[in-house]
Design a protein around this motif. Sequence first.
Motif, PDB file in Angstrom:
ATOM      1  N   VAL A 306       0.862  -1.186   0.000  1.00 22.22           N
ATOM      2  CA  VAL A 306       0.000   0.000   0.000  1.00 22.22           C
ATOM      3  C   VAL A 306       0.899   1.236   0.000  1.00 22.22           C
ATOM      4  N   VAL A 307       0.690   2.119  -0.974  1.00 24.33           N
ATOM      5  CA  VAL A 307       1.475   3.350  -1.084  1.00 24.33           C
ATOM      6  C   VAL A 307       0.545   4.532  -0.846  1.00 24.33           C
ATOM      7  N   LEU A 308       0.724   5.208   0.272  1.00 24.38           N
ATOM      8  CA  LEU A 308      -0.032   6.425   0.579  1.00 24.38           C
ATOM      9  C   LEU A 308       0.789   7.624   0.139  1.00 24.38           C
ATOM     10  N   ILE A 309       0.219   8.446  -0.745  1.00 21.29           N
ATOM     11  CA  ILE A 309       0.902   9.653  -1.219  1.00 21.29           C
ATOM     12  C   ILE A 309       0.102  10.844  -0.722  1.00 21.29           C
ATOM     13  N   SER A 310       0.630  11.537   0.306  1.00 25.07           N
ATOM     14  CA  SER A 310      -0.135  12.598   0.959  1.00 25.07           C
ATOM     15  C   SER A 310       0.780  13.505   1.757  1.00 25.07           C
ATOM     16  N   ASP A 311       0.344  14.769   1.923  1.00 24.80           N
ATOM     17  CA  ASP A 311       1.087  15.682   2.798  1.00 24.80           C
ATOM     18  C   ASP A 311       0.686  15.489   4.267  1.00 24.80           C
ATOM     19  N   LEU A 312      -0.209  14.528   4.528  1.00 24.22           N
ATOM     20  CA  LEU A 312      -0.571  14.069   5.875  1.00 24.22           C
ATOM     21  C   LEU A 312      -1.364  15.091   6.696  1.00 24.22           C
ATOM     22  N   TYR A 313      -1.906  16.118   6.067  1.00 22.96           N
ATOM     23  CA  TYR A 313      -2.793  17.028   6.798  1.00 22.96           C
ATOM     24  C   TYR A 313      -4.160  16.363   6.914  1.00 22.96           C
ATOM     25  N   GLU A 314      -4.353  15.625   7.984  1.00 22.68           N
ATOM     26  CA  GLU A 314      -5.546  14.810   8.158  1.00 22.68           C
ATOM     27  C   GLU A 314      -6.722  15.620   8.666  1.00 22.68           C
ATOM     28  N   GLY A 315      -7.843  15.557   7.930  1.00 27.87           N
ATOM     29  CA  GLY A 315      -9.066  16.191   8.382  1.00 27.87           C
ATOM     30  C   GLY A 315     -10.025  15.205   9.000  1.00 27.87           C
ATOM     31  N   GLY A 316      -9.654  13.914   8.975  1.00 26.09           N
ATOM     32  CA  GLY A 316     -10.503  12.877   9.552  1.00 26.09           C
ATOM     33  C   GLY A 316     -10.077  12.565  10.975  1.00 26.09           C
ATOM     34  N   ILE A 317     -10.161  11.299  11.327  1.00 28.50           N
ATOM     35  CA  ILE A 317      -9.869  10.876  12.701  1.00 28.50           C
ATOM     36  C   ILE A 317      -8.428  10.376  12.775  1.00 28.50           C
ATOM     37  N   ARG A 318      -7.564  11.169  13.387  1.00 22.88           N
ATOM     38  CA  ARG A 318      -6.135  10.882  13.395  1.00 22.88           C
ATOM     39  C   ARG A 318      -5.818   9.523  14.006  1.00 22.88           C
ATOM     40  N   ASP A 319      -6.348   9.252  15.198  1.00 21.60           N
ATOM     41  CA  ASP A 319      -6.018   8.006  15.887  1.00 21.60           C
ATOM     42  C   ASP A 319      -6.476   6.792  15.088  1.00 21.60           C
ATOM     43  N   GLU A 320      -7.641   6.912  14.455  1.00 17.29           N
ATOM     44  CA  GLU A 320      -8.134   5.807  13.636  1.00 17.29           C
ATOM     45  C   GLU A 320      -7.209   5.578  12.448  1.00 17.29           C
ATOM     46  N   MET A 321      -6.723   6.667  11.840  1.00 17.03           N
ATOM     47  CA  MET A 321      -5.798   6.552  10.716  1.00 17.03           C
ATOM     48  C   MET A 321      -4.551   5.759  11.118  1.00 17.03           C
ATOM     49  N   LEU A 322      -3.979   6.122  12.262  1.00 18.91           N
ATOM     50  CA  LEU A 322      -2.759   5.451  12.713  1.00 18.91           C
ATOM     51  C   LEU A 322      -3.038   3.993  13.073  1.00 18.91           C
ATOM     52  N   LYS A 323      -4.200   3.719  13.655  1.00 19.50           N
ATOM     53  CA  LYS A 323      -4.556   2.329  13.979  1.00 19.50           C
ATOM     54  C   LYS A 323      -4.670   1.490  12.716  1.00 19.50           C
ATOM     55  N   ARG A 324      -5.197   2.086  11.665  1.00 22.17           N
ATOM     56  CA  ARG A 324      -5.332   1.342  10.405  1.00 22.17           C
ATOM     57  C   ARG A 324      -3.966   1.003   9.824  1.00 22.17           C
ATOM     58  N   VAL A 325      -3.059   1.968   9.865  1.00 23.05           N
ATOM     59  CA  VAL A 325      -1.703   1.702   9.365  1.00 23.05           C
ATOM     60  C   VAL A 325      -1.054   0.587  10.183  1.00 23.05           C
ATOM     61  N   ALA A 326      -1.173   0.675  11.508  1.00 25.30           N
ATOM     62  CA  ALA A 326      -0.594  -0.351  12.381  1.00 25.30           C
ATOM     63  C   ALA A 326      -1.197  -1.726  12.093  1.00 25.30           C
ATOM     64  N   ALA A 327      -2.527  -1.775  11.891  1.00 17.74           N
ATOM     65  CA  ALA A 327      -3.200  -3.049  11.620  1.00 17.74           C
ATOM     66  C   ALA A 327      -2.745  -3.640  10.290  1.00 17.74           C
ATOM     67  N   MET A 328      -2.608  -2.794   9.278  1.00 13.09           N
ATOM     68  CA  MET A 328      -2.158  -3.292   7.979  1.00 13.09           C
ATOM     69  C   MET A 328      -0.748  -3.856   8.073  1.00 13.09           C
ATOM     70  N   LYS A 329       0.133  -3.138   8.748  1.00 14.95           N
ATOM     71  CA  LYS A 329       1.506  -3.618   8.889  1.00 14.95           C
ATOM     72  C   LYS A 329       1.548  -4.918   9.696  1.00 14.95           C
ATOM     73  N   ALA A 330       0.747  -5.013  10.746  1.00 16.15           N
ATOM     74  CA  ALA A 330       0.727  -6.228  11.563  1.00 16.15           C
ATOM     75  C   ALA A 330       0.243  -7.436  10.764  1.00 16.15           C
ATOM     76  N   SER A 331      -0.620  -7.206   9.770  1.00 14.74           N
ATOM     77  CA  SER A 331      -1.148  -8.302   8.960  1.00 14.74           C
ATOM     78  C   SER A 331      -0.176  -8.749   7.871  1.00 14.74           C
ATOM     79  N   GLY A 332       0.913  -7.986   7.685  1.00 20.51           N
ATOM     80  CA  GLY A 332       1.903  -8.354   6.675  1.00 20.51           C
ATOM     81  C   GLY A 332       1.977  -7.427   5.488  1.00 20.51           C
TER      82      GLY A 332
END
Length: 394
Positions: A306-332
């Motif tokens: 997964v390639v995220l291309i962004s300046d990372l100015y998040e207008g959504g839910i920051r903690d949820e965003m980071l949890k999703r990244v962590a979950a994806m990495k944990a799954s391989g």
Amino acid sequence: MTAAAADAMQTGDERLRRWRLVLGGGVADGTGCALAGTDVGMDAALGALYGKGNSQERGTGKRSAGLEGSAPNVARWLGDIRTYFPSSVVQVMQRDAIDRLGLSTLLLEPEMLEAVEADVHLVGTLLSLNKAMPETTRETARAVVRKVVDDLEKRLATRTRATLTGALDRSARVNRPRHRDIDWGRTIRANLKNYLPEHRTVIPDRLIGYGRAAQSVKKDVVLCIDQSGSMAASVVYASVFGAVLASMRSIATRLVVFDTAVVDLTDQLDDPVDVLFGTQLGGGTDINRALAYCQSQITRPADTVVVLISDLYEGGIRDEMLKRVAAMKASGVQFVALLALSDEGAPAYDREHAAALAALGAPAFACTPDLFPEIMAAAIEKRPLPIPDMATHQ
């Protein structure tokens, strides 16, 4: 006068001439250098864009100012700068004219589009005007975008395919390879214990080879692209790379663009121009929502990049965003975060979010188009990313 003295005087005169063109003339420039010939036209073209004083008559040797915002004047000026300056300088001056003089709306006129020097930044400007573009201009705009995209594909496609094909083969090594598939470097290293000094050779008892990755889909790649206004060049390059990756049978490519909404443009990947006109530059940003969609599309996490291309100015839910990244990495999943995919380096970006991603093992950094194939190859092979030394990252 000696030849050396004449050369020195000529060099000094050229230096004064260049300073005169930079400074714009008048009493304050201090060069005492008068312009003649084509230099007068060059000075007027520069003055129309960068001059600070009142408009002056062309040909007086004094820098003029202003394009007066009319299509005929701008079209004439575009012709002048293409006459006087090389293409790379023309592109810079066009970008400055759009930024400084507010000429974006003039690009909605077909005759203006035919006069400009097309580049990635002009494409970004056209895409930002897409929704306001009249039908009379749309086909001309598509032709301009097509030219830039075709040039980028010619530049990037061959090397990208070669680099990623090698990475896919190496990632699919087998232990009973055919002779032509043997990875001799790894085979020798794995059998050094079998070195026979008297024969000065290695007797391998285990062969390591490359798999034949091109026969089936070996990796899934998801490009998740922030289409906020500052990411225009990155959107252009990512769309081109998406089309190149989609042309490889061994990679299943998905392309997702987002602002506060998420749009899946995968079915348009056979034509990057369609992808680009399917984007809507500007607006807010909801990275969390975009990653949630991408996460829902992953069926083989161990074989997904997964390639995220962004300046990372998040207008959504920051903690949820980071949890999703962590979950994806944990799954391989191999997760790559790029602050930009362009030649200019990183734009302004959210450093706190970049640091948080780095803490999860996903450093965010700017990537040039020439480096992108190497980044993808490393992700496919699950080895450390070749982050450039001078990249802006956390």
